[in-house]
Write a protein that holds these residues in place. Structure first.
Motif, short mmCIF file in Angstrom:
data_model
loop_
_atom_site.label_atom_id
_atom_site.label_comp_id
_atom_site.label_asym_id
_atom_site.label_seq_id
_atom_site.Cartn_x
_atom_site.Cartn_y
_atom_site.Cartn_z
N PHE A 144 -2.54 -0.63 -5.51
CA PHE A 144 -3.50 -0.90 -6.59
C PHE A 144 -3.94 0.37 -7.32
O PHE A 144 -4.66 0.31 -8.29
CB PHE A 144 -4.71 -1.68 -6.11
CG PHE A 144 -5.53 -1.03 -5.00
CD1 PHE A 144 -5.57 0.34 -4.80
CD2 PHE A 144 -6.27 -1.82 -4.17
CE1 PHE A 144 -6.33 0.91 -3.81
CE2 PHE A 144 -7.06 -1.26 -3.15
CZ PHE A 144 -7.08 0.11 -2.99
N SER A 145 -3.48 1.52 -6.88
CA SER A 145 -3.85 2.79 -7.51
C SER A 145 -2.79 3.22 -8.53
O SER A 145 -1.66 3.57 -8.15
CB SER A 145 -4.01 3.89 -6.45
OG SER A 145 -4.12 5.16 -7.07
N GLY A 198 0.84 -1.19 0.00
CA GLY A 198 0.00 0.00 0.00
C GLY A 198 0.87 1.24 0.00
O GLY A 198 0.64 2.19 0.73
N CYS A 199 1.89 1.23 -0.85
CA CYS A 199 2.93 2.26 -0.84
C CYS A 199 2.44 3.64 -1.25
O CYS A 199 3.09 4.63 -0.93
CB CYS A 199 4.09 1.85 -1.74
SG CYS A 199 3.67 1.78 -3.52
N GLY A 200 1.31 3.72 -1.95
CA GLY A 200 0.83 5.02 -2.39
C GLY A 200 1.88 5.75 -3.21
O GLY A 200 2.51 5.17 -4.09
N GLN A 220 1.92 6.61 -10.13
CA GLN A 220 2.50 7.66 -10.98
C GLN A 220 3.16 8.73 -10.13
O GLN A 220 4.23 9.24 -10.47
CB GLN A 220 1.41 8.27 -11.88
CG GLN A 220 0.96 7.34 -12.98
CD GLN A 220 -0.29 7.83 -13.69
OE1 GLN A 220 -1.02 8.70 -13.22
NE2 GLN A 220 -0.56 7.24 -14.85
N LEU A 221 2.54 9.07 -8.99
CA LEU A 221 3.18 10.01 -8.06
C LEU A 221 4.46 9.40 -7.48
O LEU A 221 5.46 10.10 -7.31
CB LEU A 221 2.23 10.38 -6.91
CG LEU A 221 1.08 11.31 -7.27
CD1 LEU A 221 0.17 11.51 -6.06
CD2 LEU A 221 1.58 12.65 -7.78
N ALA A 222 4.43 8.12 -7.19
CA ALA A 222 5.62 7.44 -6.66
C ALA A 222 6.76 7.52 -7.67
O ALA A 222 7.92 7.74 -7.29
CB ALA A 222 5.31 5.98 -6.33
#
Length: 186
Positions: free
Chosen positions: A70-71, A47-49, A76-78
């Motif tokens: 899963f997002s 769930g690294c976001g 993309q931010l990561a």
């Protein structure tokens, strides 16, 4: 019909991006890191976001980090904020790794979105993925947040209905200990 958690977190990407410093868990990360041996290794962030603060912290310490989320929009931010992190787009319940792959596993602000009925199975996988001296860190919802000793339902967060689930602390600790974890900090 409720929006899926994945859809909501895709929508949260912009909000998260503009509020990245809102949740300061540096004391938690410093304390966890101080307990780790070796001081450099491989981290799995479930769930690294967007990769902040956890992945960024460990990469800055010289660790190799794999993040699972899963997002697509959060990943993309990561890529923007933590391009050194290896990312996997997947639900944390569906991903799998070989045994003894990681020195540490984190799941901050994510595990409480997984149904409590699936926690024991996920803990078993996490325990298998960790090296023998590995450690895990996660945040967990409690009655202080949900208003119930055990909870399986929706709470409003940033004007969205998000799914949360948790057991009592005693049942959580029992699941962890049955899996082979020893609980060092509560």
């Amino acid at each position: 019909m409720k929006e899926s958690l994945q859809t909501i977190y895709d929508q949260f990407a912009e909000t998260y991006d503009s509020n990245r410093g809102l949740f300061d868990i540096s004391d938690v990360l410093n304390s966890f890191y101080a307990q780790l041996k070796p001081v450099q290794g491989r981290l799995l962030d479930l769930g690294c976001g967007a990769g902040e603060p956890v992945a960024r912290y460990f990469i800055d310490q010289g660790w190799d980090v794999t993040g699972v989320d899963f997002s697509q929009r959060m990943l993309q931010l990561a890529l923007k904020y933590v391009p050194e992190m290896h990312t996997i787009k997947s639900n944390m319940l569906d991903v799998d790794f070989d045994a003894n792959q990681f020195n540490a596993i984190t799941a901050t602000y994510s595990l409480f979105h997984v149904p409590a009925t699936a926690h024991a199975e996920l803990f078993e996988k996490m325990h298998r993925w960790l090296s023998p001296s590995g450690k895990a860190l996660f945040t967990y919802a409690t009655s202080a947040y949900t208003g119930s000793d055990e909870f399986d339902g929706y709470k409003t967060f940033l004007d969205k209905e998000l799914y949360y689930s948790h057991k009592t602390p005693a049942k959580l600790y029992s699941d962890l200990e049955k899996t082979g974890f020893s609980v060092e900090s509560r």
